[in-house]
Scaffold this active site. Structure first.
Site, PDB file in Angstrom:
ATOM      1  CG  HIS A   1      -0.472 -12.278  -0.609  1.00 60.26           C
ATOM      2  ND1 HIS A   1       0.269 -11.928   0.826  1.00 60.26           N
ATOM      3  CD2 HIS A   1       1.022 -12.027  -1.730  1.00 60.26           C
ATOM      4  CE1 HIS A   1       0.796 -11.216   0.595  1.00 60.26           C
ATOM      5  NE2 HIS A   1       1.803 -11.092  -0.599  1.00 60.26           N
ATOM      6  CD  GLU A   2       0.514 -11.881  -5.696  1.00 60.06           C
ATOM      7  OE1 GLU A   2       1.157 -11.336  -6.230  1.00 60.06           O
ATOM      8  OE2 GLU A   2       1.383 -12.691  -4.871  1.00 60.06           O
TER       9      GLU A   2
ATOM     10  CG  HIS B   1       0.105  -7.581  -3.471  1.00 57.61           C
ATOM     11  ND1 HIS B   1       0.577  -6.043  -2.345  1.00 57.61           N
ATOM     12  CD2 HIS B   1       0.673  -8.908  -3.181  1.00 57.61           C
ATOM     13  CE1 HIS B   1       1.443  -7.466  -1.739  1.00 57.61           C
ATOM     14  NE2 HIS B   1       1.764  -8.481  -2.068  1.00 57.61           N
TER      15      HIS B   1
ATOM     16  CD  GLU C   1       4.511  -8.519  -0.246  1.00 63.09           C
ATOM     17  OE1 GLU C   1       4.076  -9.485  -0.469  1.00 63.09           O
ATOM     18  OE2 GLU C   1       4.426  -8.170  -1.053  1.00 63.09           O
TER      19      GLU C   1
END
Length: 324
Positions: A144-145, A148, A220
């Site tokens: 997930h990071e 980003h 997100e």
């Protein structure tokens, strides 16, 4: 690896991209409108110049300046080799030029965040996150990071932040001008009062803040989708989100309202509600979870801490038992 519904994932991705562009364009249009109301075309030009300068400064900030605020330390490869391998593998899958560096925050709160551009990104993890998640859940959070980082969401949110701050400044400037013009208005020396412009300046900071929060939630959702593309494991990401919500998300509610819940409208959240994120993630699971088993709950062996403490915590929140 769980089979992902690619058709649904593509539809969700398009919706997230549409929401991103819509909210970003709305924020810029709001700023432009405020600048025009105050100084006409010249005000728009000055808003563009000021925004460009602010963005160049924001994008040029080194990640290390941000990490100093958290008392973060670089994480040596020998201290957490499993995590280093996970980050390197995911960065390679995401097509990043360099794997983000892992930094460590000596905090028992469960948190992870990414800072910096995709060519010099840093992912910060807390001791609580590393100790509290399984290897599978940790991989999902890192995916997930890294998503980003790959999407340059730091730049997107910097744009939203600069636009929102400038909108607030222009709104305040407009009301100062209105205040000094009140005598002339009351004496009838002003032919017409721009009530629409006054109303827009009044609600502009609130509208800008809501659009910034909406943009954050859209990014997100998109990072969740990209994480699934990297790992092919919706169950792991859903499990990590639920655990973070259960362990970390209710701490402040327990402090402020031991027997109740603090109202938190979805419009005022920087992150989407966990329930909705999990619903969207699990909707993409087109098959059973074939990874359930020993690996699904495996943890690296831990003693007092699997990471050597590189510095004292920032401070202790008395009565909560947590370091931050």
């Amino acid at each position: 690896m769980t089979r992902i519904d690619d058709q649904l994932r593509t539809a969700m991705r398009r919706r997230n991209v549409f929401h991103t562009w819509l909210l970003a364009a709305g924020s810029i249009a709001l700023l432009t409108g405020c600048a025009y109301l105050i100084a006409g075309p010249v005000g728009v030009v000055w808003a563009v110049v000021g925004g460009a300068i602010s963005l160049s400064v924001a994008w040029g900030v080194s990640p290390k300046m941000v990490l100093r605020l958290y008392r973060a330390r670089p994480l040596p490869p020998h201290a957490f080799p499993e995590g280093q391998r996970v980050v390197a593998d995911l960065a390679d899958r995401a097509g990043l030029p360099h794997a983000p560096a892992l930094w460590y925050v000596p905090s028992r709160m469960m948190n992870a965040f990414a800072v910096g551009r995709n060519d010099e990104a840093v992912i910060c993890v807390t001791d609580g996150l590393i100790r509290g998640l399984t290897a599978r859940e940790f991989t999902a959070v890192m995916a997930h990071e890294i998503s980003h980082v790959a999407a340059d969401d730091v730049k997107v949110m910097a744009l939203a932040d600069v636009t929102n701050r400038m909108t607030g400044i222009l709104s305040m400037l407009g009301f100062f001008m209105l205040f000094f013009s009140l005598p002339a208005i009351l004496m009838g020396q002003v032919e017409s009062v721009p009530f629409f412009g006054i109303a827009l300046l009044l609600v502009a900071p609130t509208l800008g803040g809501l659009m910034q929060l909406g943009l954050s939630r859209a990014r997100e959702y998109d990072a969740d989708l990209s994480a699934l593309q990297l790992t092919g494991d919706p169950h792991g990401l859903a499990s990590a989100l639920v655990k973070l919500e259960r362990i970390q998300g209710r701490m402040w509610e327990a402090l402020a309202l031991p027997h109740g819940r603090i109202p938190n409208p979805s419009l005022l959240r920087t992150h989407p509600e966990t329930k909705e994120r999990v619903r969207r993630i699990m909707a993409l699971a087109g098959g059973p979870d074939d990874r359930a088993g020993p690996d699904a709950t495996a943890r690296p062996p831990v003693g007092r801490s699997i990471i050597p403490v590189t510095g004292p915590p920032r401070y202790r929140m008395r009565g909560l038992g947590h370091w931050y």
